[in-house]
Write a protein that holds these residues in place. Structure first.
Motif, short mmCIF file in Angstrom:
data_model
loop_
_atom_site.label_atom_id
_atom_site.label_comp_id
_atom_site.label_asym_id
_atom_site.label_seq_id
_atom_site.Cartn_x
_atom_site.Cartn_y
_atom_site.Cartn_z
N GLU A 508 0.81 -1.22 0.00
CA GLU A 508 0.00 0.00 0.00
C GLU A 508 0.84 1.27 0.00
O GLU A 508 0.49 2.29 0.59
N ARG A 509 1.95 1.17 -0.68
CA ARG A 509 2.79 2.35 -0.91
C ARG A 509 2.42 2.88 -2.30
O ARG A 509 3.15 2.72 -3.28
N TRP A 510 1.28 3.57 -2.34
CA TRP A 510 0.70 3.93 -3.63
C TRP A 510 1.51 4.99 -4.37
O TRP A 510 1.62 4.95 -5.61
N GLU A 511 2.06 5.91 -3.65
CA GLU A 511 2.86 6.94 -4.32
C GLU A 511 4.08 6.33 -5.01
O GLU A 511 4.39 6.68 -6.16
N ALA A 537 -3.96 2.05 -8.86
CA ALA A 537 -3.09 2.66 -7.84
C ALA A 537 -3.51 4.11 -7.58
O ALA A 537 -3.51 4.57 -6.42
N ARG A 538 -3.88 4.85 -8.61
CA ARG A 538 -4.30 6.24 -8.42
C ARG A 538 -5.61 6.32 -7.64
O ARG A 538 -5.79 7.20 -6.77
N MET A 539 -6.53 5.40 -7.91
CA MET A 539 -7.79 5.39 -7.16
C MET A 539 -7.55 5.08 -5.69
O MET A 539 -8.15 5.71 -4.80
N GLN A 540 -6.69 4.15 -5.44
CA GLN A 540 -6.38 3.81 -4.05
C GLN A 540 -5.71 4.97 -3.34
O GLN A 540 -5.97 5.21 -2.15
N LEU A 541 -4.88 5.71 -4.05
CA LEU A 541 -4.24 6.88 -3.44
C LEU A 541 -5.29 7.96 -3.12
O LEU A 541 -5.21 8.60 -2.06
N GLU A 542 -6.26 8.17 -3.98
CA GLU A 542 -7.32 9.15 -3.72
C GLU A 542 -8.16 8.74 -2.50
O GLU A 542 -8.50 9.57 -1.65
N LYS A 543 -8.49 7.48 -2.42
CA LYS A 543 -9.25 6.99 -1.26
C LYS A 543 -8.47 7.19 0.02
O LYS A 543 -9.02 7.57 1.06
N GLN A 544 -7.17 6.92 -0.08
CA GLN A 544 -6.34 7.09 1.11
C GLN A 544 -6.30 8.55 1.53
O GLN A 544 -6.34 8.87 2.73
N ASN A 545 -6.20 9.44 0.57
CA ASN A 545 -6.17 10.86 0.91
C ASN A 545 -7.49 11.33 1.50
O ASN A 545 -7.53 12.14 2.44
N ILE A 546 -8.61 10.83 0.97
CA ILE A 546 -9.93 11.22 1.50
C ILE A 546 -10.13 10.66 2.91
O ILE A 546 -10.67 11.34 3.80
N ALA A 547 -9.67 9.47 3.14
CA ALA A 547 -9.82 8.86 4.47
C ALA A 547 -9.02 9.58 5.52
O ALA A 547 -9.37 9.57 6.71
#
Length: 570
Positions: A508-511, A537-547
């Motif tokens: 989960e190191r999306w960046e 990977a970009r969608m997972q990064l957006e979800k992580q940022n929103i969370a």
């Protein structure tokens, strides 16, 4: 009429044809053969210059008469300025030979033919001149003389055998021109090698080296014992960058002509580009005045620089070796196998495998046997040894094994033997590990790859394969480590980059994963699988940022409109 000379056929000067050749005085050739006139029509001999046996022509301004004099044409008689007028002689008209009037049946044929025939036979048996003299004496048709008269050729008045000779000359000329070939505009004889050489020189000056090589080759095919043909072809080969072929041609030229200075000079320059300074200096000395002082100074400078490179290699100072070898290249040793091998070896030991591979790709491609004959077995085996290491770094294990074996055959030294042993060990580890990996025995395969890496810890292919095993075993962190080492060695290794991106995604190191996917998208456009993983990977990064965002309560109602009702913590 007692003063008339008695001309006898066969003893006089002869017919008009013989007089035209041997007479000291030029005259107009009659259009038809003339026969001797009868005795009563002979011209009296006048006192004066008797160098020519032909009676002179005279003209009377009051009365003009035509007479026959010897074998010549009817002439105009001019009586001497005396009181007594000589009797006029009646002449008979000249009958031109036609189908009805033959010269042998006319009314003027009243002289002895026996004498003329005997004289003609004597002329045929004992000629007083050669055919070449005859061709020089007979003037070209219509050539004016100094006196302004124009004389025709005597082809119609010469004996049969001489007339045939003159008539055959145009045929011989036609045959000689028939040999002219249609070489670039019918410019020469196909059998003449100089024609091909001259045309080849023109093509060389125009920079059309391939055509020049073909023309020089044609000249060599006609005459293979001319040294300049090989030397000229070597110059054209140099223009195309075929230095080895140029060296071989120069050596053939020198073998044919050992004192050929131009070939020695050209061969010395070629040897210098290959770093063979001793041979270059030797041929510079044999090139006479062709070699100048700066040529010898350049050879000495390259020789000293190569010694510096050898010292750096012995001490394993790879950074210095890379620098010094690049300087040797800039001095003029731009085709030296040794210089390329030293640069590549330095880059390999500095863990810059991509640069090492690119550097080695620029090295000249030479047959091993020819290289060993021209540059020696030591230099050739060193070059092959480095080539085997490059093949290992790029994953070409089977080729690396074959090249290392060839190097050990040329130079069975310890250094070459070590490289051959490492090459065989890595090739074996990779082959066995792949078989075990295909059997889904990932742990055992990982151990086999690790055994191979003990011989060469910085082999990117084995590191990538071990990372694949660790990914299957769930050891994502260790797999990322192997992939990072491999990418440092070979930044263009796309397979390793993809594997590291997948491992970072698992962690989960999306960046970090997005960075690798972004590079892969630029390198491998159109790969739908990579694009799908990149979007995921970009969608997972957006979800992580929103969370990770947290709402903040408003301080008072007055700030509601200013901040939109709430504040977002960063």
């Amino acid at each position: 009429m007692a003063g008339l000379p008695h001309h006898i056929a066969g003893k006089d000067t002869g017919c008009g044809f013989i007089g035209a050749i041997f007479g000291t005085r030029q005259r107009k050739t009659p259009p038809v053969p003339r026969l001797e006139a009868s005795k009563e029509h002979r011209q009296p001999q006048f006192p004066g210059n008797h160098t020519s046996k032909r009676p002179p022509r005279t003209r009377n301004h009051t009365t003009t008469e035509l007479v026959y004099t010897g074998f010549s044409k009817p002439t105009e008689k001019h009586p001497p300025p005396t009181a007594k007028k000589p009797a006029t002689l009646q002449t008979k008209p000249v009958v031109k030979p036609t189908s009805e009037h033959s010269p042998f049946k006319g009314t003027l044929y009243n002289v002895s033919q026996v004498t003329n025939m005997s004289y003609t036979k004597q002329l045929r048996k004992e000629p007083s001149f050669t055919s070449s003299e005859l061709s020089l004496r007979i003037s070209v048709r219509g050539t004016p003389t100094s006196g302004g008269s124009v004389y025709g050729t005597s082809l119609n008045h010469i004996p049969g055998h001489l007339g045939n000779l003159m008539r055959k000359k145009p045929d011989n000329i036609a045959k000689s021109y028939g040999k002219l070939g249609n070489i670039y505009g019918s410019s020469g004889n196909k059998s003449d090698p100089e024609v091909f050489k001259n045309i080849g020189n023109e093509k060389y000056k125009q920079g059309r080296f391939e055509e020049a090589i073909k023309l020089y080759t044609e000249a060599i095919g006609i005459d293979s014992k001319i040294a300049c043909y090989y030397s000229n072809r070597s110059a054209a080969l140099i223009g195309l960058g075929k230095f080895i072929d140029a060296i071989l041609d120069c050596k053939i030229a020198i073998r044919i002509n050992p004192s050929y200075h131009r070939a020695h000079y050209r061969l010395a320059s070629l040897y210098l580009r290959f770093g063979e300074t001793a041979k270059a200096l030797c041929h510079y000395k044999c090139s006479g005045e062709k070699a100048e002082r700066h040529d010898l100074a350049k050879a000495q400078a390259i020789k000293a620089q190569l010694l510096t490179c050898s010292e750096a290699r012995k001490t394993k100072d790879w950074k210095r070796l890379l620098k010094e070898s690049q300087f040797a290249y800039s001095l003029g040793a731009d085709s030296s196998l040794e210089v390329y091998a030293m640069q590549t070896e330095a880059l390999l030991n500095l863990h810059k495998h991509d640069e090492a591979y690119s550097c080695f790709q620029n090295a000249p491609v030479i047959d091993v046997n020819i290289a060993a004959r021209l540059f020696g077995s030591t230099v050739t085996s060193y070059f092959l040894m480095v080539q085997a290491q490059v093949y290992l770094a790029s994953g070409r294990f089977e080729e690396a094994v074959n090249v290392s074996l060839r190097a050990s055959e040329l130079d069975p030294s310890e250094a070459v033997f070590v490289v051959a042993r490492i090459t065989r060990a890595l090739a074996k580890a990779r082959a066995n590990g792949n078989k075990i990996f295909e059997a889904s025995q990932f742990y055992e395969a990982c151990k086999v790859y690790s055994e191979g890496l003990e011989h060469e810890p910085y082999n990117s292919v084995l590191l990538c394969n071990r990372a694949a095993c660790r990914y299957k075993l769930g050891q994502f962190e260790r797999a990322v480590e192997d992939c990072t080492i491999a990418l440092n060695l070979r930044p263009s290794y796309a397979k390793v980059r993809l594997r590291r991106a997948q491992c970072n995604a698992k962690l989960e190191r999306w960046e970090a994963a997005i960075q690798d996917y972004d590079v892969l998208n630029h390198e491998t456009r159109g790969d739908e699988a990579i694009e799908q993983e990149f979007l995921e990977a970009r969608m997972q990064l957006e979800k992580q940022n929103i969370a990770n965002t947290k709402p903040v309560k408003l301080i008072n109602n007055s700030n509601t409109e200013e901040f939109g009702g709430f504040l977002i913590a960063v």
